[in-house]
Every structure is written in C-alpha cells, then in structure tokens.
Design a protein around this motif. Structure first.
Motif, PDB file in Angstrom:
ATOM      1  N   TRP A 104       0.864  -1.182   0.000  1.00 13.64           N
ATOM      2  CA  TRP A 104       0.000   0.000   0.000  1.00 13.64           C
ATOM      3  C   TRP A 104       0.903   1.235   0.000  1.00 13.64           C
ATOM      4  O   TRP A 104       1.736   1.406   0.884  1.00 13.64           O
ATOM      5  CB  TRP A 104      -0.871   0.006   1.243  1.00 13.64           C
ATOM      6  CG  TRP A 104      -1.925  -1.072   1.266  1.00 13.64           C
ATOM      7  CD1 TRP A 104      -2.056  -2.132   0.433  1.00 13.64           C
ATOM      8  CD2 TRP A 104      -2.995  -1.170   2.219  1.00 13.64           C
ATOM      9  NE1 TRP A 104      -3.133  -2.891   0.791  1.00 13.64           N
ATOM     10  CE2 TRP A 104      -3.734  -2.328   1.887  1.00 13.64           C
ATOM     11  CE3 TRP A 104      -3.401  -0.412   3.306  1.00 13.64           C
ATOM     12  CZ2 TRP A 104      -4.856  -2.736   2.607  1.00 13.64           C
ATOM     13  CZ3 TRP A 104      -4.510  -0.818   4.028  1.00 13.64           C
ATOM     14  CH2 TRP A 104      -5.239  -1.953   3.686  1.00 13.64           C
ATOM     15  N   GLU A 105       0.714   2.097  -0.980  1.00 12.20           N
ATOM     16  CA  GLU A 105       1.662   3.200  -1.150  1.00 12.20           C
ATOM     17  C   GLU A 105       1.058   4.598  -1.030  1.00 12.20           C
ATOM     18  O   GLU A 105       1.780   5.555  -0.781  1.00 12.20           O
ATOM     19  CB  GLU A 105       2.371   3.078  -2.501  1.00 12.20           C
ATOM     20  CG  GLU A 105       3.420   1.985  -2.558  1.00 12.20           C
ATOM     21  CD  GLU A 105       4.611   2.238  -1.645  1.00 12.20           C
ATOM     22  OE1 GLU A 105       4.660   3.291  -0.986  1.00 12.20           O
ATOM     23  OE2 GLU A 105       5.492   1.374  -1.570  1.00 12.20           O
ATOM     24  N   ASP A 106      -0.232   4.760  -1.211  1.00 13.84           N
ATOM     25  CA  ASP A 106      -0.807   6.097  -1.109  1.00 13.84           C
ATOM     26  C   ASP A 106      -2.307   5.959  -0.962  1.00 13.84           C
ATOM     27  O   ASP A 106      -2.883   4.882  -1.192  1.00 13.84           O
ATOM     28  CB  ASP A 106      -0.452   6.947  -2.336  1.00 13.84           C
ATOM     29  CG  ASP A 106      -0.494   8.449  -2.051  1.00 13.84           C
ATOM     30  OD1 ASP A 106      -0.733   8.833  -0.890  1.00 13.84           O
ATOM     31  OD2 ASP A 106      -0.285   9.239  -2.989  1.00 13.84           O
ATOM     32  N   MET A 107      -2.948   7.051  -0.589  1.00 15.43           N
ATOM     33  CA  MET A 107      -4.404   7.085  -0.541  1.00 15.43           C
ATOM     34  C   MET A 107      -4.889   8.452  -0.976  1.00 15.43           C
ATOM     35  O   MET A 107      -4.149   9.449  -0.927  1.00 15.43           O
ATOM     36  CB  MET A 107      -4.919   6.725   0.853  1.00 15.43           C
ATOM     37  CG  MET A 107      -4.579   7.700   1.960  1.00 15.43           C
ATOM     38  SD  MET A 107      -5.062   7.101   3.622  1.00 15.43           S
ATOM     39  CE  MET A 107      -6.843   6.917   3.465  1.00 15.43           C
ATOM     40  N   THR A 108      -6.125   8.484  -1.455  1.00 17.44           N
ATOM     41  CA  THR A 108      -6.745   9.733  -1.864  1.00 17.44           C
ATOM     42  C   THR A 108      -8.241   9.605  -1.602  1.00 17.44           C
ATOM     43  O   THR A 108      -8.716   8.589  -1.070  1.00 17.44           O
ATOM     44  CB  THR A 108      -6.423  10.067  -3.334  1.00 17.44           C
ATOM     45  OG1 THR A 108      -6.861  11.402  -3.628  1.00 17.44           O
ATOM     46  CG2 THR A 108      -7.100   9.097  -4.295  1.00 17.44           C
ATOM     47  N   CYS A 188       4.707   2.680  -8.545  1.00 21.71           N
ATOM     48  CA  CYS A 188       3.833   3.844  -8.324  1.00 21.71           C
ATOM     49  C   CYS A 188       3.552   3.986  -6.839  1.00 21.71           C
ATOM     50  O   CYS A 188       3.028   3.062  -6.208  1.00 21.71           O
ATOM     51  CB  CYS A 188       2.519   3.693  -9.094  1.00 21.71           C
ATOM     52  SG  CYS A 188       1.371   5.074  -8.819  1.00 21.71           S
ATOM     53  N   GLU A 189       3.888   5.164  -6.290  1.00 21.89           N
ATOM     54  CA  GLU A 189       3.669   5.452  -4.877  1.00 21.89           C
ATOM     55  C   GLU A 189       2.847   6.724  -4.682  1.00 21.89           C
ATOM     56  O   GLU A 189       2.751   7.214  -3.547  1.00 21.89           O
ATOM     57  CB  GLU A 189       5.009   5.582  -4.153  1.00 21.89           C
ATOM     58  CG  GLU A 189       5.847   4.312  -4.173  1.00 21.89           C
ATOM     59  CD  GLU A 189       7.072   4.384  -3.293  1.00 21.89           C
ATOM     60  OE1 GLU A 189       7.230   5.403  -2.582  1.00 21.89           O
ATOM     61  OE2 GLU A 189       7.872   3.432  -3.300  1.00 21.89           O
ATOM     62  N   ALA A 190       2.252   7.253  -5.745  1.00 17.53           N
ATOM     63  CA  ALA A 190       1.584   8.549  -5.646  1.00 17.53           C
ATOM     64  C   ALA A 190       0.306   8.544  -6.473  1.00 17.53           C
ATOM     65  O   ALA A 190       0.344   8.280  -7.678  1.00 17.53           O
ATOM     66  CB  ALA A 190       2.519   9.660  -6.142  1.00 17.53           C
ATOM     67  N   ILE A 191      -0.824   8.840  -5.814  1.00 17.15           N
ATOM     68  CA  ILE A 191      -2.101   8.962  -6.519  1.00 17.15           C
ATOM     69  C   ILE A 191      -2.828  10.200  -6.022  1.00 17.15           C
ATOM     70  O   ILE A 191      -2.603  10.684  -4.905  1.00 17.15           O
ATOM     71  CB  ILE A 191      -2.998   7.720  -6.353  1.00 17.15           C
ATOM     72  CG1 ILE A 191      -3.458   7.561  -4.892  1.00 17.15           C
ATOM     73  CG2 ILE A 191      -2.285   6.464  -6.844  1.00 17.15           C
ATOM     74  CD1 ILE A 191      -4.535   6.498  -4.710  1.00 17.15           C
ATOM     75  N   ALA A 192      -3.727  10.717  -6.855  1.00 18.49           N
ATOM     76  CA  ALA A 192      -4.571  11.849  -6.484  1.00 18.49           C
ATOM     77  C   ALA A 192      -5.881  11.742  -7.253  1.00 18.49           C
ATOM     78  O   ALA A 192      -5.924  11.194  -8.359  1.00 18.49           O
ATOM     79  CB  ALA A 192      -3.878  13.177  -6.795  1.00 18.49           C
ATOM     80  N   TYR A 193      -6.947  12.284  -6.683  1.00 19.53           N
ATOM     81  CA  TYR A 193      -8.260  12.280  -7.337  1.00 19.53           C
ATOM     82  C   TYR A 193      -8.524  13.638  -7.969  1.00 19.53           C
ATOM     83  O   TYR A 193      -8.280  14.677  -7.353  1.00 19.53           O
ATOM     84  CB  TYR A 193      -9.367  11.970  -6.324  1.00 19.53           C
ATOM     85  CG  TYR A 193     -10.762  12.158  -6.893  1.00 19.53           C
ATOM     86  CD1 TYR A 193     -11.381  11.132  -7.593  1.00 19.53           C
ATOM     87  CD2 TYR A 193     -11.426  13.375  -6.754  1.00 19.53           C
ATOM     88  CE1 TYR A 193     -12.642  11.304  -8.138  1.00 19.53           C
ATOM     89  CE2 TYR A 193     -12.689  13.558  -7.297  1.00 19.53           C
ATOM     90  CZ  TYR A 193     -13.296  12.526  -7.995  1.00 19.53           C
ATOM     91  OH  TYR A 193     -14.541  12.716  -8.550  1.00 19.53           O
ATOM     92  N   ALA A 194      -9.039  13.630  -9.199  1.00 20.32           N
ATOM     93  CA  ALA A 194      -9.457  14.867  -9.857  1.00 20.32           C
ATOM     94  C   ALA A 194     -10.417  14.523 -10.994  1.00 20.32           C
ATOM     95  O   ALA A 194     -10.161  13.597 -11.771  1.00 20.32           O
ATOM     96  CB  ALA A 194      -8.260  15.643 -10.410  1.00 20.32           C
TER      97      ALA A 194
END
Length: 335
Positions: A104-108, A188-194
């Motif tokens: 688990w690497e990121d959350m958004t 991949c360690e980075a996510i964002a919602y848009a």
C-alpha cells in the motif's frame, strides 16, 4: 517502498551521493527554493512505515487518515493532526489473497469515497502482468465509501464493502520477467483524485521522470495508457501526491537522499495535465537523514501541506540515531 529493501537502498544512495550531489544541485539552484519543514509531532511506532495520507471531510468533520506499506497490518489510522496520536484504527478486511496488502503506497479521496493504492512495484517490477487473467498480485486500488468507516475507536470494514479497481500499464507488455529491485519504470507510490478519475504518478527508477496515468473510479479491470511524462531533476523519485483547490503537490527524494516537492498551481480539474499548470514551484526541503524519508502528504483545506516520514535508520557512516516516524507541516502559501 518495501522496508526490507531500505538498508540496501540507503547504502546505494549514500555511495552515489558524493558523486551525484553536485551534479544534482549545482546547475539547478536557481530553479529551486529552499524551504524548511516544521515538525508537528512524533508518530506512534506502529506507523513506522507510513506511506499514505489523506485529509478529508467525513460528515461535518475534517479528518486526517494514514496507512503503512509492505505487508503490515491492513489498517487505516485516523491521526490527530496536532499531536500525532492515533484516534481510530480500522481494519480493511482481506479477501484471502496473500497479496491483499502487498505494498500500500498512497491514498486519496473524493466526496464520498477513499481510495487505497496497492501499487508498489519496486521489488521485481512485474506486478500488473497478465492482469486480465486474474493474477493474484495484480496492481489494484481499493475503493471504500466513507460512510462505511466505523465511528468507533477500533473497527473493521468488511471485504464485501471494498470495491477493487485492477489495472495494468499498456506500455508494460507481458509476459514480464522479474527484475532487480529498484530497477523498473512501473513503480507507483503517488495517486490523487481529480475530475472523476484516479491520477497515478510513477516512481521511475530508471529515468529522472514521472509518468502520469489516469484510471476510472468504477470497479473493474483496466489497461491504462500514459497521458504525459514530466521531466524531474536528476535522480529524483516521486513518493506521494495530493490535489486540492487547483493545486497538485508531488513529493519525493533524490538518490542523494535530498527531499523535494513540486507544486503545480492553477491546475484545473477539467484539464488535468501537469504541463497545463499555470505555475510550477520546485522546493528543496533538505536531507532525509535529518527528518526521515518523506513518503506521504496531504493538502489541508487552507492549501498548506502535511507530510509524514517513515522510520529511517541512517547508514553507520552518518552516526545518527534512528529517525522515528513523524508529522511535518509545510506552508505553501505565497509560492
């Protein structure tokens, strides 16, 4: 990242630091603004692998949540943003898959859901292969309704309430062979919602770049294609992301263990391409052996950021004591 690889990674980084540090910084000093983190509080030791943060509104209340990486307990933790204390510990029930919490690497989050990215891929670089055949270690993002998060101090979100968004990278053509650790373009360690999409930013171990992908938020299986590739400074790796109020922040570190942030302002959700941002600010934050390896961030409602570092054991060369996990604040106003 996999904590088992931390000592090896640090040893490698320190060997290259002396050689590369001048090259990484000398020609780009004018492009970077030196800025200092303000430490808020030390985190409990149970969060020594903290790799994801999200600051969101749940009902009428703003809440800070985080999680660990790499086969630790499959929990999310609500954290007091002022004291660092854990307020809630909520288990995300697994489905019997041994890779449930592989990395688990990121959350958004969006208005009604949180998303947890089980997308780390630095051990062998072959996760995501044959995703359509249901390979059990496939890259996946878990989608959970905020309404399913218990209000109790401890609790559980049942597996039936966890939607799964499986994906593979189109450019990563199967069948794949296992690679050496930390030698892939598809970590991949980075996510964002848009704008109704999950946006992923790769941690490219081969080149000084991050590639931007987007993924539907509906449960299913997808093959995603690169949208754009952003050039970073030499030997920089992206480890976290967040987006709020037309501002995207990416964080990471260089192979010289120098922490950086790239802030993209004026980035419209309806035209979410980094190259379309009205302004990009590059921030040099400092050496990781001073405050730990920054792996996660969340943008607060006022536009400033909260960062968290994993526990870090510096190489013996630096004669430093272990650096515990902690929360830090970074003022982004005035950029």
């Amino acid at each position: 990242m996999y904590t088992l690889q931390l000592k090896t990674k640090l040893a490698y980084f320190c060997l290259v630091f002396i050689v590369l540090n001048t090259a990484c910084n000398s020609s780009n000093d004018d492009d970077y603004t030196n800025i200092r983190l303000e430490t808020i509080a030390q985190l409990p030791s149970i969060l020594d692998g903290i790799s994801g943060l999200s600051y969101f509104k749940n009902g009428s209340e703003w809440q800070l949540w985080g999680h660990n990486d790499s086969y630790r307990s499959p929990n999310i933790y609500r954290i007091n943003p002022l004291s660092g204390e854990i307020i809630q510990t909520i288990e995300i029930e697994d489905d019997g898959n041994p890779f449930w919490n592989m990395d688990w690497e990121d959350m958004t989050d969006d208005e009604n859901h949180i998303y947890i990215a089980n997308t780390g891929n630095n051990m062998a670089g072959d996760r995501g292969a044959n995703v359509e055949n249901g390979r059990s270690d496939s890259l996946v993002i878990y989608k959970i309704a905020k309404s399913k998060i218990p209000a109790s101090t401890t609790g559980k979100i049942e597996n039936k309430d966890v939607e799964k968004i499986y994906f593979a990278y189109k450019e990563q053509t199967p069948p794949l062979s296992r690679q050496e650790p930390n030698d892939t373009e598809y970590d991949c360690e980075a996510i964002a919602y848009a704008n109704g999409k999950i946006h992923l930013f790769t941690k490219n171990w081969k080149h000084s770049q991050t590639t931007h992908y987007e993924l539907p938020i509906e449960a299913g299986t997808y093959v995603i294609e690169a949208i754009e590739t952003i050039q970073l400074e030499s030997y920089q790796l992206v480890t976290g992301a967040d987006y709020k109020n037309n501002r995207l922040c990416l964080i990471g570190y260089s192979t010289g263990l120098q922490t950086f942030a790239s802030v993209f302002d004026g980035l419209e959700a309806s035209n979410f391409k980094l190259l379309q941002a009205k302004k990009r600010s590059n921030l040099a934050i400092g050496a990781s052996w001073r405050f730990g390896q920054i792996e996660s961030l969340a943008i607060k409602p006022n536009g400033d950021a909260i960062f968290a570092n994993e526990k870090l054991i510096p190489p013996e060369t630096f004669n430093n004591s272990p650096i515990p996990p902690a929360l830090h604040s970074l003022k982004l106003s005035g950029l």
